[in-house]
Design a protein around this motif. Structure first.
Motif, short mmCIF file in Angstrom:
data_model
loop_
_atom_site.label_atom_id
_atom_site.label_comp_id
_atom_site.label_asym_id
_atom_site.label_seq_id
_atom_site.Cartn_x
_atom_site.Cartn_y
_atom_site.Cartn_z
N LEU A 45 -18.81 11.72 33.20
CA LEU A 45 -18.36 12.31 34.02
C LEU A 45 -19.18 11.99 35.47
O LEU A 45 -18.63 11.69 36.37
N ARG A 46 -20.75 12.02 35.49
CA ARG A 46 -21.60 11.66 36.06
C ARG A 46 -21.24 10.26 36.76
O ARG A 46 -21.65 9.71 37.69
N LEU A 66 -10.61 12.60 39.23
CA LEU A 66 -12.00 13.44 39.29
C LEU A 66 -12.04 14.93 39.47
O LEU A 66 -12.72 15.45 39.14
N ASP A 67 -11.33 15.03 40.63
CA ASP A 67 -11.25 16.20 41.79
C ASP A 67 -11.13 16.91 41.10
O ASP A 67 -11.50 18.08 40.08
N ASN A 68 -9.73 16.96 39.20
CA ASN A 68 -9.20 17.85 37.87
C ASN A 68 -10.23 17.70 37.26
O ASN A 68 -10.37 18.79 36.44
N ALA A 69 -10.97 16.46 36.94
CA ALA A 69 -12.09 16.58 35.62
C ALA A 69 -13.26 17.70 36.43
O ALA A 69 -14.06 18.62 35.82
N GLY A 115 -13.56 20.13 43.00
CA GLY A 115 -13.27 20.66 41.87
C GLY A 115 -12.31 21.74 41.46
O GLY A 115 -12.31 23.00 41.18
N ALA A 116 -10.52 21.28 41.81
CA ALA A 116 -10.24 21.59 42.31
C ALA A 116 -9.91 23.40 41.86
O ALA A 116 -9.54 23.90 40.67
#
Length: 386
Positions: A45-46, A66-69, A115-116
Motif C-alpha cells: 500500500l505504501r 487506492l481510494d478503496n484500499a 479513504g472511502a
C-alpha cells in the motif's frame, strides 16, 4: 461525546488512531484522552501511494483502487478507535490520505484525500466526517493547516508568544500571542526529504533515531542551495507537501550541486535544513516556548539541532507535558474538529488559511439517523401532488 480521530500524514506510513471524550463546560471544552494506537500501511500500500503521488503520472483506475484500499485501512483503524472508546463512539473523523494539494500562483485551487469514508461508516456503524479541507478551499483558503484550531485552544498565550510545532512529513507551526490573530502555516519539509534520502541512499524508510545524520557532516554548499527554495520566503498563509518536497526535488538539488555528497552528509544537511527553517520562523515571531509533536520528536538528532539553533531564545518541549501524546496529537486535533463540525462550529481559522470566512469543515457519511434522531416510518409509496 466520544469521538474517534484518525490521521495519516504526508509520510504515509500508517494511520494514527485516537479516542477522546469531549465535554462542554461553558466556554471550556474538556477533552479526556481514551487511548491511542497506530496501524501501519503494508509495503504494497505504501508503494501504491508513493507511485500515485506527484510528480508521477497516474490513471483514474489507480485512484479508484487506492481510494478503496486506503478506505479499508481507515475502516480497520476506526474499529480500533471504537474499542479504545469502550465499544461505543458517537462519530469518527476520517480525513483520509492526502494525495494532491493543488496550489497555483500561491492560491489553492483544490485538494484530494483518499479513504472511502463509506467503508469506514459501514465498518463501525456511526457517522463519519471526511473531506475536511475542501470547505476551507471553497472559501478561498489553503485548506491547510487545520491543526491550529486545536493548538489555539490548547496553548495559553497570556505568558507571551508561544508556538506549537508539528514535525511530520512537513513542519507546521502555529503561533499564538496576546491580542494577535492566530498564525499557522507549513514551514517546510521535516521528514519528507529526510525519508526520501533514507529510501534513496540507505534503502530504508527512514534514518532511525537520526543515527546516520548524527554521523554525518553538514555540507555548506548543499545547505545553501536548499535554503534558496523560494517557498521559505513566501509570506503566509501558505501550505505545501510532497507535491514540492519529494525525492525528485532532492535529486535535482544534488544534480545542480554537481559533486558527490556522502549519504550521511546528505542526511546531516537535511536535518539542519529542517531545524534552520523552523528556528528562523520562531525567531521571527519572537516566541518564548515551542511545544513540539509528530514523528520528528523521536529523532534525537533533529531535536538536538532545534535546541542548538534556538540559542536559548525559546524553550523546546513536547505536547506530552500537556497531556497530549506527541505521536498522536494530530489525530486528537481531528477529533476536536469533528466535535466542532457536529455542533455546526467552524474549524478552520481564516487568519491561518487565508479564507474569506471561517468554514464548518467536512462532509458527513451517515450510518443511520443523523445526530441520534428517530427515523420516520419507511415510506411504501410516493404520491405526486398537483
Amino acid at each position: 461525546m466520544k469521538i474517534v480521530g484518525l490521521m495519516s500524514g504526508t509520510s504515509y506510513d500508517g494511520v494514527d488512531v485516537v479516542a477522546a471524550e469531549f465535554t462542554a463546560d461553558g466556554d471550556t471544552l474538556r477533552m479526556r484522552p481514551l487511548g491511542h494506537r497506530g496501524l501501519d500501511y503494508d509495503d504494497a500500500l505504501r508503494e501504491s501511494i508513493g507511485a500515485l503521488l506527484p510528480p508521477a503520472a497516474t490513471t483514474i483506475e489507480a485512484v479508484c483502487r487506492l481510494d478503496n484500499a486506503v478506505g479499508e485501512v481507515f475502516a480497520a483503524a476506526a474499529a480500533i478507535g471504537v474499542e479504545l472508546a469502550g465499544g461505543r463512539a458517537d462519530l469518527v473523523v476520517s480525513p483520509g490520505q492526502t494525495v494532491f494539494h493543488w496550489v497555483e500562483g500561491g492560491t489553492t485551487r483544490g485538494t484530494l484525500q483518499l479513504g472511502a469514508p463509506a467503508r469506514v461508516a459501514a465498518r463501525v456503524g456511526v457517522p463519519v466526517l471526511a473531506d475536511l479541507r475542501s470547505a476551507d478551499v471553497a472559501a478561498g483558503g489553503q485548506g491547510a493547516p487545520l491543526v491550529p484550531a486545536f493548538d489555539a485552544l490548547l496553548l495559553d498565550a497570556a505568558g507571551g508568544p508561544r508556538a506549537a510545532l508539528n514535525l511530520g512529513g512537513v513542519a507546521n507551526l502555529t503561533v499564538v500571542a496576546p491580542g494577535a490573530p492566530v498564525l499557522g502555516y507549513d514551514v517546510g519539509p521535516a521528514n519528507a526529504l529526510l525519508d526520501a534520502a533514507a529510501r534513496r541512499f540507505l534503502d530504508r524508510p527512514c534514518d532511525l533515531d537520526g543515527a546516520r545524520a548524527a554521523a554525518g557532516r553538514v555540507h555548506p554548499r548543499l545547505l545553501e542551495l536548499l535554503l534558496a527554495e523560494p517557498y521559505y520566503a513566501a509570506p503566509p498563509p501558505k501550505s505545501t507537501g510532497k507535491e514540492l518536497f519529494h525525492g525528485g526535488y532532492l535529486d535535482d538539488r544534488l544534480a545542480i550541486l554537481g559533486e558527490p555528497v556522502a549519504p550521511d552528509d546528505v542526511l546531516a544537511t537535511l536535518t539542519v535544513l529542517t531545524a534552520a527553517t523552523v528556528a528562523a520562523e520562531c525567531a521571527r515571531h519572537g516566541v518564548t516556548e515551542v511545544v513540539a509533536a509528530g514523528g520528528g520528536v523521536r529523532n534525537p538528532t533533529l531535536m538536538f539541532r532545534l535546541v542548538e539553533l534556538a540559542e536559548g531564545r525559546w524553550r523546546l518541549r513536547t505536547t506530552d507535558e500537556l497531556g497530549v501524546p506527541a505521536q498522536a496529537k494530530e489525530a486528537y486535533a481531528f477529533a476536536l474538529l469533528g466535535w466542532l463540525s457536529w455542533h455546526g462550529l467552524p474549524g478552520a481559522i481564516p487568519s491561518v488559511t487565508g479564507a474569506r470566512r471561517a468554514a464548518v469543515l467536512g462532509a458527513w457519511t451517515p450510518a443511520g439517523p443523523p445526530h441520534g434522531a428517530t427515523p420516520p416510518t419507511p415510506p411504501r409509496r410516493l404520491v405526486v401532488e398537483p
